[in-house]
Design an enzyme around this catalytic site. Structure first.
Site, PDB file in Angstrom:
ATOM      1  NE  ARG A  56      -1.321   2.501   2.846  1.00 24.08           N
ATOM      2  CZ  ARG A  56      -0.861   3.643   3.340  1.00 24.08           C
ATOM      3  NH1 ARG A  56      -0.810   4.736   2.581  1.00 24.08           N
ATOM      4  NH2 ARG A  56      -0.386   3.708   4.576  1.00 24.08           N
ATOM      5  CG  ASP A  57       3.218   4.347   2.990  1.00 23.53           C
ATOM      6  OD1 ASP A  57       3.423   5.128   2.051  1.00 23.53           O
ATOM      7  OD2 ASP A  57       3.361   4.680   4.176  1.00 23.53           O
ATOM      8  CG  HIS A  87       7.528   7.892   5.657  1.00 20.62           C
ATOM      9  ND1 HIS A  87       7.364   7.437   4.374  1.00 20.62           N
ATOM     10  CD2 HIS A  87       6.337   7.698   6.273  1.00 20.62           C
ATOM     11  CE1 HIS A  87       6.131   7.001   4.212  1.00 20.62           C
ATOM     12  NE2 HIS A  87       5.484   7.144   5.349  1.00 20.62           N
ATOM     13  CB  CYS A 127       2.546  10.803   2.367  1.00 16.53           C
ATOM     14  SG  CYS A 127       0.975  11.697   2.288  1.00 16.53           S
ATOM     15  CG  ASN A 129       6.878   3.403   4.336  1.00 21.25           C
ATOM     16  OD1 ASN A 129       6.058   3.637   5.209  1.00 21.25           O
ATOM     17  ND2 ASN A 129       6.615   3.582   3.047  1.00 21.25           N
TER      18      ASN A 129
END
Length: 301
Positions: free
Chosen positions: A12-13, A210, A241, A250
């Protein structure tokens, strides 16, 4: 030794910033490998509009695939991010194990991300979180930009505490503190996690960092020492983001596991399998990734 639960957010991220759309079959291959490696939780996508975010268009399909008998071990938790009521409805319908929601502690980041003030976003998110819990779903609520904002700089500690208080009042015990901009430092992390743990000793806190300024692993250590039980990371160090000023990856999953295993923690995780996944990611995206251990190899393996 303190129990640490690992939550992989690469699907996802990690992928939300990638311009190359990853096909469904490749995502399944990576998820299967993460399960085989022993990851506890895997965030497989977000319930957003498929046209606006094509990378996440198959999120519902992935959950339905893994809800078929024998697809995954019962102990493995698959999570997904929901941004609104419609997203929560989709998450419930397709069998998402844990629904992740969040509110930014930065007014600027909140407006760019949701077009809502922090107060309005908190009210909306808490309402849908409570409805999801009433339906029997596990919910984790995050405080984004908890350690600083790329647009505003410092985010007052009181802003984060105020959101956490609202979560606790609504009965939400699983809370993630997210360093969206990567501004956090270990001293700040220790202070904030310790403070929120004292607010509710039954809280289950997660840390999401992050690595914008290279402090990700140091912040993970500070979070563990201050009460965090869940650590969120992304394979290869992917991510960022799209609504922050300087998007950065991340904390890298392989690097995090290597760090933990050097301390005698989570030696049950197959680090070599995680490294193989990172190498495959590097081949797929045809570039070197931010992670270190997949390039250097682990110590003592």
């Amino acid at each position: 030794m303190k129990e640490i639960i690992l939550h992989e957010s690469g699907l996802r991220d990690g992928l939300q910033m990638e311009k190359t759309t990853v096909p469904f079959e490749k995502k399944i291959e990576w998820i299967d490998a993460l399960i085989e490696a022993g990851m506890d939780m895997i965030q497989v996508g977000s319930f957003v509009h498929p046209v606006k975010v094509p990378q996440m268009a198959d999120t519902d399909k992935i959950f339905r695939y893994y809800n078929e008998p024998g697809r995954k071990p019962e102990k493995v938790i698959l999570s997904g991010l929901a941004l609104n009521g419609k997203g929560v409805e989709r998450a419930i319908d397709c069998g998402c194990d844990m629904i992740c929601v969040g509110v930014s502690a930065s007014e600027t980041h909140s407006m760019k991300n949701t077009r809502m003030t922090v107060a309005d976003a908190a009210d909306r998110i808490i309402k849908i979180a409570v409805e999801a819990m009433k339906s029997g779903k596990t919910v984790q609520a995050s405080v984004q930009s908890a350690f600083g904002c790329g647009f505003e700089g410092n985010v007052p500690k009181e802003n984060v505490i105020a959101i956490a208080e609202k979560y606790f009042s609504a009965g939400i015990k699983k809370i993630s503190l997210a360093d969206t901009a990567g501004h956090g430092n270990p001293y700040q992390v220790a202070d904030l996690f310790s403070t929120i743990m004292k607010m509710d000793p039954e809280a289950e806190l997660a840390a999401h960092f992050h690595n914008t300024y290279g402090l990700g692993l140091a912040n993970c250590y500070a979070a563990i020492e201050s009460g965090a039980k869940f650590l969120e990371s992304a394979f290869g160090g992917l991510g960022g983001c799209p609504f922050t000023k300087l998007a950065a990856g991340n904390v890298c999953t392989e690097d995090l596991v290597h760090f933990l295993q050097r301390a005698g923690i989570r030696e049950d995780i197959n680090l070599l399998k995680l490294i193989d996944i990172a190498k495959d990611l590097s081949i797929f995206f045809d570039r070197e990734l931010p992670g270190y251990v997949y390039k250097s190899g682990p110590i003592g393996k």
